[in-house]
Design a protein around this motif. Sequence first.
Motif, PDB file in Angstrom:
ATOM      1  N   SER A  80      -2.560  -7.346  -8.363  1.00  0.00           N
ATOM      2  CA  SER A  80      -2.446  -6.724  -7.036  1.00  0.00           C
ATOM      3  C   SER A  80      -3.522  -7.198  -6.070  1.00  0.00           C
ATOM      4  N   PHE A  81      -4.704  -7.550  -6.599  1.00  0.00           N
ATOM      5  CA  PHE A  81      -5.832  -7.943  -5.742  1.00  0.00           C
ATOM      6  C   PHE A  81      -6.397  -9.284  -6.220  1.00  0.00           C
ATOM      7  N   PRO A  82      -5.684 -10.370  -5.965  1.00  0.00           N
ATOM      8  CA  PRO A  82      -6.117 -11.688  -6.469  1.00  0.00           C
ATOM      9  C   PRO A  82      -7.438 -12.167  -5.870  1.00  0.00           C
ATOM     10  N   ASP A  83      -7.842 -11.624  -4.726  1.00  0.00           N
ATOM     11  CA  ASP A  83      -9.099 -12.047  -4.092  1.00  0.00           C
ATOM     12  C   ASP A  83     -10.309 -11.297  -4.634  1.00  0.00           C
ATOM     13  N   ALA A  84     -10.085 -10.269  -5.442  1.00  0.00           N
ATOM     14  CA  ALA A  84     -11.189  -9.503  -6.031  1.00  0.00           C
ATOM     15  C   ALA A  84     -11.530 -10.083  -7.405  1.00  0.00           C
ATOM     16  N   HIS A  85     -12.759  -9.813  -7.830  1.00  0.00           N
ATOM     17  CA  HIS A  85     -13.219 -10.311  -9.126  1.00  0.00           C
ATOM     18  C   HIS A  85     -13.444  -9.122 -10.061  1.00  0.00           C
ATOM     19  N   PHE A  86     -12.667  -9.085 -11.158  1.00  0.00           N
ATOM     20  CA  PHE A  86     -12.779  -8.021 -12.150  1.00  0.00           C
ATOM     21  C   PHE A  86     -13.340  -8.612 -13.440  1.00  0.00           C
ATOM     22  N   GLN A  87     -14.292  -7.932 -14.036  1.00  0.00           N
ATOM     23  CA  GLN A  87     -14.857  -8.409 -15.290  1.00  0.00           C
ATOM     24  C   GLN A  87     -15.179  -7.238 -16.207  1.00  0.00           C
ATOM     25  N   VAL A  88     -15.265  -7.558 -17.513  1.00  0.00           N
ATOM     26  CA  VAL A  88     -15.618  -6.568 -18.522  1.00  0.00           C
ATOM     27  C   VAL A  88     -16.992  -6.916 -19.061  1.00  0.00           C
ATOM     28  N   SER A  89     -17.878  -5.948 -19.061  1.00  0.00           N
ATOM     29  CA  SER A  89     -19.221  -6.133 -19.604  1.00  0.00           C
ATOM     30  C   SER A  89     -19.230  -5.634 -21.045  1.00  0.00           C
ATOM     31  N   GLY A  90     -19.449  -6.554 -21.991  1.00  0.00           N
ATOM     32  CA  GLY A  90     -19.403  -6.160 -23.397  1.00  0.00           C
ATOM     33  C   GLY A  90     -17.970  -6.035 -23.878  1.00  0.00           C
ATOM     34  N   GLU A  91     -17.749  -5.142 -24.811  1.00  0.00           N
ATOM     35  CA  GLU A  91     -16.422  -4.909 -25.376  1.00  0.00           C
ATOM     36  C   GLU A  91     -15.890  -3.554 -24.938  1.00  0.00           C
ATOM     37  N   LEU A  92     -14.593  -3.499 -24.672  1.00  0.00           N
ATOM     38  CA  LEU A  92     -13.974  -2.212 -24.398  1.00  0.00           C
ATOM     39  C   LEU A  92     -13.905  -1.416 -25.695  1.00  0.00           C
ATOM     40  N   CYS A  93     -14.206  -0.143 -25.612  1.00  0.00           N
ATOM     41  CA  CYS A  93     -14.282   0.696 -26.811  1.00  0.00           C
ATOM     42  C   CYS A  93     -12.915   0.781 -27.497  1.00  0.00           C
TER      43      CYS A  93
ATOM     44  N   SER B 173      -3.183   6.625 -14.705  1.00  0.00           N
ATOM     45  CA  SER B 173      -3.381   6.917 -13.285  1.00  0.00           C
ATOM     46  C   SER B 173      -4.852   7.124 -12.954  1.00  0.00           C
ATOM     47  N   VAL B 174      -5.618   7.658 -13.910  1.00  0.00           N
ATOM     48  CA  VAL B 174      -7.050   7.873 -13.688  1.00  0.00           C
ATOM     49  C   VAL B 174      -7.740   6.535 -13.412  1.00  0.00           C
ATOM     50  N   PHE B 175      -7.540   5.569 -14.308  1.00  0.00           N
ATOM     51  CA  PHE B 175      -8.234   4.294 -14.167  1.00  0.00           C
ATOM     52  C   PHE B 175      -7.633   3.439 -13.047  1.00  0.00           C
ATOM     53  N   ARG B 176      -6.325   3.547 -12.836  1.00  0.00           N
ATOM     54  CA  ARG B 176      -5.689   2.772 -11.765  1.00  0.00           C
ATOM     55  C   ARG B 176      -6.249   3.170 -10.405  1.00  0.00           C
ATOM     56  N   ASN B 177      -6.387   4.477 -10.183  1.00  0.00           N
ATOM     57  CA  ASN B 177      -6.891   4.944  -8.886  1.00  0.00           C
ATOM     58  C   ASN B 177      -8.337   4.527  -8.652  1.00  0.00           C
ATOM     59  N   ILE B 178      -9.177   4.623  -9.679  1.00  0.00           N
ATOM     60  CA  ILE B 178     -10.583   4.240  -9.502  1.00  0.00           C
ATOM     61  C   ILE B 178     -10.701   2.735  -9.275  1.00  0.00           C
TER      62      ILE B 178
ATOM     63  N   HIS C  45       0.830  -1.206   0.000  1.00  0.00           N
ATOM     64  CA  HIS C  45       0.000   0.000   0.000  1.00  0.00           C
ATOM     65  C   HIS C  45       0.862   1.253   0.000  1.00  0.00           C
ATOM     66  N   VAL C  46       1.946   1.258   0.782  1.00  0.00           N
ATOM     67  CA  VAL C  46       2.817   2.430   0.822  1.00  0.00           C
ATOM     68  C   VAL C  46       3.479   2.645  -0.536  1.00  0.00           C
ATOM     69  N   ILE C  47       3.915   1.561  -1.170  1.00  0.00           N
ATOM     70  CA  ILE C  47       4.517   1.686  -2.496  1.00  0.00           C
ATOM     71  C   ILE C  47       3.505   2.232  -3.489  1.00  0.00           C
ATOM     72  N   GLN C  48       2.255   1.726  -3.411  1.00  0.00           N
ATOM     73  CA  GLN C  48       1.206   2.233  -4.292  1.00  0.00           C
ATOM     74  C   GLN C  48       0.943   3.710  -4.026  1.00  0.00           C
ATOM     75  N   PHE C  49       0.980   4.097  -2.756  1.00  0.00           N
ATOM     76  CA  PHE C  49       0.750   5.496  -2.409  1.00  0.00           C
ATOM     77  C   PHE C  49       1.836   6.397  -2.973  1.00  0.00           C
TER      78      PHE C  49
END
Length: 280
Positions: A154-167, A179-184, A112-116
């Motif tokens: 970084s977060f193997p316990d979380a579930h990330f998915q894409v709905s549809g196609e990325l533009c 940095s915008v998308f990484r922070n969100i 977390h400190v490194i990410q900060f």
Amino acid sequence: MNTALADHLTKQDVLAITQNDETRYYDVSSTPFLAGEVTTGQLVTVTDVTERESYRKWLEEKTEQLEALNRVVRHDIRNDMAVILGWAEILEDHVDEDGEEALERVLQKSRHVIQFTEVARDFVESLSEDADAELEPIELQPLLGAELAAVRDSFPDAHFQVSGELCDVSVLANEMLSSVFRNILENAVRHNDKETPEVTISCEEDSDTVRVRIADNGPGIPDNQKDQIFGKGEKGLDSPGSGIGLYLVHLLTQQFGGNVWVKDNDPNGSVFVVELPKVE
């Protein structure tokens, strides 16, 4: 008229005049009076710009301080934390069951400190840039794919998915768009109160803009905080962090000519929407 100022009236510049240990700044400009091609006189305009110049010098000093802080964060703190994390990871195979939880906390806090430090670095760099940041076409699809891969690691316990196609479009931005998308994406996990955080990315476009939606299943954000969380220094959601990340998101999207906002997810959680201008 101040005699020291009168000596400089033929110059067109910002002049610093010091008398009685006080310095004042004057913007001097002149317009000639002409008779044919002969100069018969001149109109001299003298404007006291002491307040403006004092503010400019203050900004220059603050920028130098921010750049110094950036060097400390980027090199000293980050490097030391990387060493601590490296040694802590070596200990994973050498602690018994009673020490596993404590070691895992050390590892999490170190990461977390490194990410900060990365967020703080990006934040300082965004403040140090010229008011008109240099923008260029950035391909959105591979950038989002790279950030998704990074948060999955970084977060193997979380579930990330894409709905549809990325533009498959290009947007007007620069390298700090990541940095915008990484922070969100990271906020969607860090502030999530579920055992398994779920984050869904979707994308839509019209003739001029593209909107990327990042939805989570977390606790949500109260209506009276939806604007405040993007404010400078806002901590929101009782976060132990600095809140710098979402302010950076707001600052960067503004530089890119875009916008960012948050709304409620259904049935629970939040949806962050990043809108950016397209480039054909």
